[in-house]
Motif scaffolding. Structure first.
Motif, PDB file in Angstrom:
ATOM      1  N   HIS A  29       0.796  -1.100   0.122  1.00  0.00           N
ATOM      2  CA  HIS A  29      -0.012   0.027   0.052  1.00  0.00           C
ATOM      3  C   HIS A  29       1.047   1.200   0.077  1.00  0.00           C
ATOM      4  N   LEU A  30       2.028   1.234   0.435  1.00  0.00           N
ATOM      5  CA  LEU A  30       3.205   2.278   0.239  1.00  0.00           C
ATOM      6  C   LEU A  30       3.866   2.486  -0.848  1.00  0.00           C
ATOM      7  N   ALA A  31       4.627   1.429  -1.314  1.00  0.00           N
ATOM      8  CA  ALA A  31       5.549   1.231  -2.382  1.00  0.00           C
ATOM      9  C   ALA A  31       4.873   0.607  -3.458  1.00  0.00           C
ATOM     10  N   THR A  32       5.128   1.358  -4.870  1.00  0.00           N
ATOM     11  CA  THR A  32       4.759   0.717  -6.025  1.00  0.00           C
ATOM     12  C   THR A  32       5.686   0.555  -6.942  1.00  0.00           C
ATOM     13  N   ASN A  33       7.047   0.209  -6.330  1.00  0.00           N
ATOM     14  CA  ASN A  33       8.086   0.309  -7.414  1.00  0.00           C
ATOM     15  C   ASN A  33       8.833  -1.072  -7.348  1.00  0.00           C
ATOM     16  N   GLY A  34       8.286  -2.229  -6.643  1.00  0.00           N
ATOM     17  CA  GLY A  34       8.486  -3.426  -6.645  1.00  0.00           C
ATOM     18  C   GLY A  34       9.827  -3.799  -6.093  1.00  0.00           C
ATOM     19  N   VAL A  35      10.379  -2.943  -5.055  1.00  0.00           N
ATOM     20  CA  VAL A  35      11.678  -2.922  -4.570  1.00  0.00           C
ATOM     21  C   VAL A  35      11.289  -3.107  -2.909  1.00  0.00           C
TER      22      VAL A  35
END
Length: 119
Positions: A29-35
Motif C-alpha cells: 500500500h505504500l511502495a509501488t516500485n517492486g523494491v
C-alpha cells in the motif's frame, strides 16, 4: 480479487460485468516500485514503468467519460509473475489452470492437516 470476481459475475449489466479489470502487481500500500529490503522485482515491476497511470486513465475514460472503446486493448486481468519477473495478460481470474490447495496454519503453513496433538 473477490470484488473483481463478484462484479464479473453479478454486476447489474453485461456491460459492467465485461468492463471490469484486475491488476495484480508486486506492490504494497505504500511502495509501488517492486523494491523491498530483501528483493527487487526489477524495473518492469515498477507501477510507473508498467504504465499503471495510463491503464487508470483508460479505465476512467471508459466509465467516467463514456469512451466505449477505451478498454478494447486492455486485457481483463494483468498479473505480475514473480520468479520470471514479467507481466502477463490473462482473460480470466482465477486462472483457468489454478490448482486449489488448502493450507492449515500451525507454527508453519502446510497443506497437510494438523494432527490432534499438533493443535
Amino acid at each position: 480479487m473477490r470484488t473483481y470476481t463478484t462484479a464479473r459475475q453479478k454486476a447489474g449489466t453485461a456491460e459492467a460485468r465485461e468492463g471490469q479489470r484486475l491488476i495484480i502487481g508486486p506492490w504494497d500500500h505504500l511502495a509501488t516500485n517492486g523494491v523491498y529490503a530483501d528483493r527487487s522485482f526489477g524495473p518492469l515491476a515498477d507501477a510507473q514503468m508498467m504504465g499503471l497511470t495510463g491503464l487508470h486513465m483508460k479505465f476512467f475514460g471508459r466509465w467516467l467519460r463514456g469512451g466505449t472503446a477505451a478498454l478494447d486493448d486492455v486485457a481483463p486481468v494483468k498479473i505480475f509473475v514473480m520468479g520470471i519477473d514479467q507481466w502477463r495478460d490473462e482473460q480470466a481470474w482465477p486462472l483457468p489452470d489454478t490448482r486449489w490447495t488448502d493450507f492449515h496454519l500451525t507454527s508453519t503453513a502446510t497443506p497437510t492437516p494438523p494432527t490432534a496433538t499438533a493443535c
